[in-house]
Scaffold this motif. Structure first.
Motif, PDB file in Angstrom:
ATOM      1  N   THR A  64       0.862  -1.172   0.000  1.00 26.79           N
ATOM      2  CA  THR A  64       0.000   0.000   0.000  1.00 26.79           C
ATOM      3  C   THR A  64       0.900   1.224   0.000  1.00 26.79           C
ATOM      4  O   THR A  64       1.840   1.314   0.790  1.00 26.79           O
ATOM      5  N   VAL A  65       0.632   2.160  -0.884  1.00 28.15           N
ATOM      6  CA  VAL A  65       1.428   3.387  -0.978  1.00 28.15           C
ATOM      7  C   VAL A  65       1.106   4.269   0.226  1.00 28.15           C
ATOM      8  O   VAL A  65      -0.046   4.646   0.438  1.00 28.15           O
ATOM      9  N   MET A  66       2.132   4.573   1.022  1.00 30.92           N
ATOM     10  CA  MET A  66       1.930   5.395   2.222  1.00 30.92           C
ATOM     11  C   MET A  66       2.374   6.840   2.020  1.00 30.92           C
ATOM     12  O   MET A  66       1.849   7.744   2.659  1.00 30.92           O
ATOM     13  N   ALA A  67       3.383   7.050   1.174  1.00 30.29           N
ATOM     14  CA  ALA A  67       3.905   8.397   0.921  1.00 30.29           C
ATOM     15  C   ALA A  67       4.454   8.445  -0.497  1.00 30.29           C
ATOM     16  O   ALA A  67       4.699   7.414  -1.112  1.00 30.29           O
ATOM     17  N   LEU A  68       4.660   9.649  -1.010  1.00 31.89           N
ATOM     18  CA  LEU A  68       5.159   9.826  -2.367  1.00 31.89           C
ATOM     19  C   LEU A  68       6.538  10.466  -2.339  1.00 31.89           C
ATOM     20  O   LEU A  68       6.818  11.340  -1.517  1.00 31.89           O
ATOM     21  N   SER A  69       7.382  10.009  -3.260  1.00 37.41           N
ATOM     22  CA  SER A  69       8.704  10.600  -3.417  1.00 37.41           C
ATOM     23  C   SER A  69       9.217  10.271  -4.806  1.00 37.41           C
ATOM     24  O   SER A  69       9.006   9.169  -5.313  1.00 37.41           O
ATOM     25  N   ASP A  70       9.880  11.237  -5.430  1.00 41.25           N
ATOM     26  CA  ASP A  70      10.508  10.978  -6.724  1.00 41.25           C
ATOM     27  C   ASP A  70      12.029  11.053  -6.619  1.00 41.25           C
ATOM     28  O   ASP A  70      12.729  11.098  -7.612  1.00 41.25           O
ATOM     29  N   VAL A  71      12.529  11.053  -5.383  1.00 41.30           N
ATOM     30  CA  VAL A  71      13.968  11.103  -5.118  1.00 41.30           C
ATOM     31  C   VAL A  71      14.366   9.822  -4.399  1.00 41.30           C
ATOM     32  O   VAL A  71      13.739   9.443  -3.411  1.00 41.30           O
ATOM     33  N   ARG A  72      15.413   9.180  -4.890  1.00 46.02           N
ATOM     34  CA  ARG A  72      15.886   7.954  -4.258  1.00 46.02           C
ATOM     35  C   ARG A  72      16.763   8.324  -3.070  1.00 46.02           C
ATOM     36  O   ARG A  72      17.814   8.928  -3.212  1.00 46.02           O
ATOM     37  N   GLY A  73      16.320   7.936  -1.889  1.00 52.12           N
ATOM     38  CA  GLY A  73      17.060   8.243  -0.678  1.00 52.12           C
ATOM     39  C   GLY A  73      17.584   6.983  -0.024  1.00 52.12           C
ATOM     40  O   GLY A  73      17.813   5.960  -0.676  1.00 52.12           O
ATOM     41  N   SER A  74      17.735   7.043   1.275  1.00 52.40           N
ATOM     42  CA  SER A  74      18.253   5.895   2.026  1.00 52.40           C
ATOM     43  C   SER A  74      17.203   4.782   2.088  1.00 52.40           C
ATOM     44  O   SER A  74      16.030   4.989   1.801  1.00 52.40           O
ATOM     45  N   ALA A  75      17.635   3.602   2.504  1.00 52.02           N
ATOM     46  CA  ALA A  75      16.728   2.462   2.615  1.00 52.02           C
ATOM     47  C   ALA A  75      15.642   2.728   3.663  1.00 52.02           C
ATOM     48  O   ALA A  75      14.489   2.336   3.485  1.00 52.02           O
TER      49      ALA A  75
END
Length: 126
Positions: A64-75
Motif C-alpha cells: 500500500t502506498v503510504m507516501a510519495l517521493s521521486d527522489v531515491r534516498g536511504s533504505a
C-alpha cells in the motif's frame, strides 16, 4: 517526500523495488507491476492509499502506498513510502522457507565441471 504527482516508475525506483528507473519502467510495461490487479503504464501517477502488486523477478510484493517521493534516498526513507500487506508478508516467508531446502545441483563444484562431474550432475537431476 512532499510531492503531489509522482510517476509510478519514479516511485518504484525511489522505494527501491528496482535498481534503475529504466528497469522499473520496463517492469510496468511488461505487466510486472499492477494497480489493483490491473495493468498500468509507467507515466501513470501514483496516489497515497493505492495497492500495488510488484514482481521484480526475485520477489513478489503487495504494498500500500503510504507516501510519495521521486527522489531515491536511504533504505530507511524508502521503507516509509509503503506498507506491505499481511498476505504478502506471509507469502514471502513461505517462499523463503521453501528455498532453504532447495539445494543447487552444481553448488559443490568449483569452476567448470569435468566429464565425471557432468555425469554425476545428470544422474542427480533424473
Amino acid at each position: 517526500m512532499a510531492t503531489e504527482n509522482v510517476r509510478i516508475d519514479k516511485w518504484l525506483w525511489a522505494a527501491r523495488f528496482f535498481k534503475t528507473r529504466t528497469l522499473a519502467a520496463d517492469a510496468v510495461d511488461n505487466g510486472k507491476v499492477k494497480l489493483d490487479r490491473d495493468r498500468i503504464k509507467p507515466a501513470r501517477n501514483v496516489k497515497v492509499g493505492e495497492i500495488l502488486h510488484i514482481d521484480n523477478g526475485a520477489t513478489e510484493w503487495e504494498v500500500t502506498v503510504m507516501a510519495l517521493s521521486d527522489v531515491r534516498g536511504s533504505a530507511e526513507m524508502a521503507q516509509k513510502l509503503y506498507a506491505e500487506t499481511e498476505q504478502s508478508i506471509v507469502k514471502r516467508q513461505q517462499e523463503a522457507e521453501k528455498r532453504k531446502f532447495f539445494k543447487e545441483p552444481g553448488l559443490a563444484l568449483k569452476g567448470r565441471p569435468t566429464k565425471r562431474d557432468r555425469r554425476l550432475l545428470d544422474k542427480t537431476n533424473q
